[in-house]
Design a protein around this motif. Structure first.
Motif, mmCIF file in Angstrom:
data_model
loop_
_atom_site.group_PDB
_atom_site.id
_atom_site.type_symbol
_atom_site.label_atom_id
_atom_site.label_comp_id
_atom_site.label_asym_id
_atom_site.label_seq_id
_atom_site.Cartn_x
_atom_site.Cartn_y
_atom_site.Cartn_z
ATOM 1 N N GLY A 83 0.816 -1.203 0.000
ATOM 2 C CA GLY A 83 0.000 0.000 0.000
ATOM 3 C C GLY A 83 0.851 1.255 0.000
ATOM 4 O O GLY A 83 2.059 1.223 0.244
ATOM 5 N N TYR A 84 0.214 2.394 -0.289
ATOM 6 C CA TYR A 84 0.927 3.671 -0.241
ATOM 7 C C TYR A 84 1.306 3.991 1.202
ATOM 8 O O TYR A 84 0.464 3.880 2.099
ATOM 9 C CB TYR A 84 0.043 4.795 -0.787
ATOM 10 C CG TYR A 84 -0.135 4.778 -2.277
ATOM 11 C CD1 TYR A 84 0.826 5.365 -3.111
ATOM 12 C CD2 TYR A 84 -1.250 4.193 -2.865
ATOM 13 C CE1 TYR A 84 0.668 5.349 -4.485
ATOM 14 C CE2 TYR A 84 -1.418 4.183 -4.246
ATOM 15 C CZ TYR A 84 -0.452 4.762 -5.049
ATOM 16 O OH TYR A 84 -0.603 4.747 -6.409
ATOM 17 N N PRO A 85 2.539 4.394 1.454
ATOM 18 C CA PRO A 85 2.920 4.750 2.830
ATOM 19 C C PRO A 85 2.030 5.827 3.431
ATOM 20 O O PRO A 85 1.721 5.789 4.620
ATOM 21 C CB PRO A 85 4.365 5.249 2.669
ATOM 22 C CG PRO A 85 4.871 4.580 1.443
ATOM 23 C CD PRO A 85 3.683 4.473 0.530
ATOM 24 N N SER A 86 1.612 6.797 2.607
ATOM 25 C CA SER A 86 0.768 7.880 3.116
ATOM 26 C C SER A 86 -0.560 7.362 3.651
ATOM 27 O O SER A 86 -1.121 7.921 4.597
ATOM 28 C CB SER A 86 0.516 8.910 2.004
ATOM 29 O OG SER A 86 -0.094 8.301 0.880
ATOM 30 N N ARG A 87 -1.083 6.304 3.071
ATOM 31 C CA ARG A 87 -2.326 5.710 3.567
ATOM 32 C C ARG A 87 -2.063 4.867 4.805
ATOM 33 O O ARG A 87 -2.865 4.846 5.743
ATOM 34 C CB ARG A 87 -2.975 4.851 2.486
ATOM 35 C CG ARG A 87 -3.391 5.624 1.252
ATOM 36 C CD ARG A 87 -4.002 4.691 0.214
ATOM 37 N NE ARG A 87 -4.181 5.361 -1.063
ATOM 38 C CZ ARG A 87 -4.514 4.756 -2.181
ATOM 39 N NH1 ARG A 87 -4.724 3.461 -2.186
ATOM 40 N NH2 ARG A 87 -4.657 5.432 -3.299
ATOM 41 N N CYS A 88 -0.950 4.145 4.796
ATOM 42 C CA CYS A 88 -0.629 3.286 5.935
ATOM 43 C C CYS A 88 -0.380 4.114 7.196
ATOM 44 O O CYS A 88 -0.809 3.725 8.283
ATOM 45 C CB CYS A 88 0.594 2.433 5.619
ATOM 46 S SG CYS A 88 0.399 1.329 4.216
ATOM 47 N N PHE A 254 13.424 5.585 2.306
ATOM 48 C CA PHE A 254 13.305 6.982 1.891
ATOM 49 C C PHE A 254 11.924 7.294 1.312
ATOM 50 O O PHE A 254 11.460 8.431 1.399
ATOM 51 C CB PHE A 254 14.408 7.320 0.887
ATOM 52 C CG PHE A 254 15.766 7.408 1.507
ATOM 53 C CD1 PHE A 254 16.056 8.399 2.424
ATOM 54 C CD2 PHE A 254 16.757 6.498 1.179
ATOM 55 C CE1 PHE A 254 17.314 8.481 3.017
ATOM 56 C CE2 PHE A 254 18.009 6.562 1.768
ATOM 57 C CZ PHE A 254 18.286 7.560 2.685
ATOM 58 N N TYR A 255 11.265 6.296 0.727
ATOM 59 C CA TYR A 255 9.892 6.493 0.252
ATOM 60 C C TYR A 255 8.970 6.796 1.435
ATOM 61 O O TYR A 255 8.111 7.686 1.374
ATOM 62 C CB TYR A 255 9.439 5.237 -0.488
ATOM 63 C CG TYR A 255 8.138 5.374 -1.247
ATOM 64 C CD1 TYR A 255 7.642 6.604 -1.646
ATOM 65 C CD2 TYR A 255 7.398 4.239 -1.575
ATOM 66 C CE1 TYR A 255 6.452 6.724 -2.344
ATOM 67 C CE2 TYR A 255 6.199 4.345 -2.280
ATOM 68 C CZ TYR A 255 5.737 5.587 -2.658
ATOM 69 O OH TYR A 255 4.549 5.701 -3.346
ATOM 70 N N LYS A 256 9.159 6.053 2.535
ATOM 71 C CA LYS A 256 8.354 6.296 3.724
ATOM 72 C C LYS A 256 8.685 7.656 4.349
ATOM 73 O O LYS A 256 7.782 8.372 4.787
ATOM 74 C CB LYS A 256 8.570 5.182 4.748
ATOM 75 C CG LYS A 256 8.018 3.835 4.317
ATOM 76 C CD LYS A 256 7.956 2.851 5.474
ATOM 77 C CE LYS A 256 9.323 2.531 6.013
ATOM 78 N NZ LYS A 256 9.255 1.509 7.084
ATOM 79 N N ARG A 257 9.963 8.008 4.367
ATOM 80 C CA ARG A 257 10.341 9.300 4.947
ATOM 81 C C ARG A 257 9.802 10.467 4.125
ATOM 82 O O ARG A 257 9.402 11.489 4.680
ATOM 83 C CB ARG A 257 11.866 9.395 5.055
ATOM 84 C CG ARG A 257 12.443 8.511 6.149
ATOM 85 C CD ARG A 257 13.891 8.848 6.433
ATOM 86 N NE ARG A 257 14.414 8.061 7.539
ATOM 87 C CZ ARG A 257 15.632 8.206 8.054
ATOM 88 N NH1 ARG A 257 16.443 9.132 7.542
ATOM 89 N NH2 ARG A 257 16.026 7.463 9.052
ATOM 90 N N TYR A 258 9.813 10.300 2.817
ATOM 91 C CA TYR A 258 9.237 11.321 1.935
ATOM 92 C C TYR A 258 7.752 11.505 2.218
ATOM 93 O O TYR A 258 7.259 12.635 2.380
ATOM 94 C CB TYR A 258 9.474 10.895 0.481
ATOM 95 C CG TYR A 258 8.531 11.478 -0.535
ATOM 96 C CD1 TYR A 258 8.590 12.828 -0.884
ATOM 97 C CD2 TYR A 258 7.589 10.661 -1.173
ATOM 98 C CE1 TYR A 258 7.719 13.348 -1.838
ATOM 99 C CE2 TYR A 258 6.727 11.179 -2.120
ATOM 100 C CZ TYR A 258 6.801 12.522 -2.448
ATOM 101 O OH TYR A 258 5.937 13.045 -3.382
ATOM 102 N N SER A 259 7.027 10.401 2.315
ATOM 103 C CA SER A 259 5.584 10.468 2.575
ATOM 104 C C SER A 259 5.306 11.061 3.950
ATOM 105 O O SER A 259 4.414 11.911 4.111
ATOM 106 C CB SER A 259 4.967 9.077 2.474
ATOM 107 O OG SER A 259 5.183 8.510 1.198
#
Length: 286
Positions: A83-88, A254-259
């Motif tokens: 799933g998208y990190p922003s949703r999680c 880094f994808y999670k940190r960006y989100s």
């Protein structure tokens, strides 16, 4: 008017140049190991300056091709599985997807599952998983999202937007209204792109070794020649798979940190301010 979004940076340049250079150097190394010919054999004889310029240009272009393909393979596969990190982070549905997958989607998903297994075996944790924020923080941010879309955008389908499409809206809000966070957001974008592209390059090297080894096996079977075990192939293939797994973990990080940076930048910068006409309407009604 100052430029809020830097259209070109050293991080962006290296994010394409490094993976492209690694791909070209890996191809050259594989040719020298398996065919006793380096990449120079296929390049016309040019002065050193022109060779360097040609290599840099070819690496940069190859990096862009890698970036396009990796975004449709590794990144899409990560989103399907986790799933998208922003949703999680905000406990929104849907997270991963259970929709029927094509053979190509299953192919990419398998690679990510292998990478997650390797990283879990080495590090002993679930670093690729996304933990939701604490409940009070989630409630505050979701309340701000409701105000943002209902008051600022007059949305009639509030639940659908917040559950699935809020991230791009708040990203652009942060670009316009959270300048202190913008440089960090840009750096995280470049870094997760670098990790994703370089991971894909390592995956290409891994499959080149597999294909080359399979070709050698088929050739030995059809010519009745002796099949010899190749230690360089085994070491190179294992190293490529290990590097892919570690770089994939870096991409997820880094994808999670960006989100998370965008979510937190929105949460600390947005506060609802009634418009002038709304204040006037309230005075009339009162």
């Amino acid at each position: 008017m100052p430029t809020k979004q830097n259209p070109f940076s050293i991080y962006d340049f290296l994010g394409y140049l490094i993976p492209g250079a690694i791909l070209l150097l890996s191809a050259s190394g594989l040719l020298s190991i398996f065919n006793n010919q380096s990449l120079d054999h296929y390049i016309p004889d040019l002065p050193a300056t022109y060779q360097a310029a040609t290599f840099l240009a070819a690496a940069y272009i190859a990096g862009h091709v890698i970036g396009i393909v990796s975004s449709f393979s590794i990144e899409k596969s990560y989103i399907r599985l986790n799933g998208y990190p922003s949703r999680c982070f905000l406990k929104h549905e849907p997270l991963g997807t259970d929709a029927p997958k094509t053979k190509m989607e299953k192919f990419w998903d398998l690679h990510l599952k292998v990478a997650q297994t390797v990283c879990g075996a080495i590090l002993g944790n679930n670093s690729y998983a996304t933990d939701a924020l604490k409940a009070p923080i989630v409630q505050i941010i979701n309340t701000k999202l409701e105000f943002y879309f209902s008051k600022e955008h007059k949305s009639s389908n509030l639940e659908k937007i917040i559950q699935s499409e809020h991230f791009h809206h708040i990203y652009h809000y942060c670009v316009e209204n959270a300048p202190n966070h913008l440089s960090k957001i840009q750096n995280y974008v470049a870094l997760y792109g670098l990790m994703r592209n370089t991971a894909f390059t390592c995956l290409i090297a891994f499959w080149l070794i597999i294909v080359e080894s399979f070709t050698q096996i088929v050739h030995a079977l059809f010519t009745s020649s002796t099949l010899t075990f190749s230690t360089p192939r085994l070491i190179t293939g294992s190293a490529a798979l290990l590097c892919f797994s570690i770089l994939y973990l870096g991409f997820v990080k880094f994808y999670k940190r960006y989100s998370l940076e965008i979510i937190m930048a929105f949460s600390v910068s947005y506060s609802y301010k009634p418009k002038a006409h709304e204040s006037f309407s309230k005075k009339i009604l009162s």
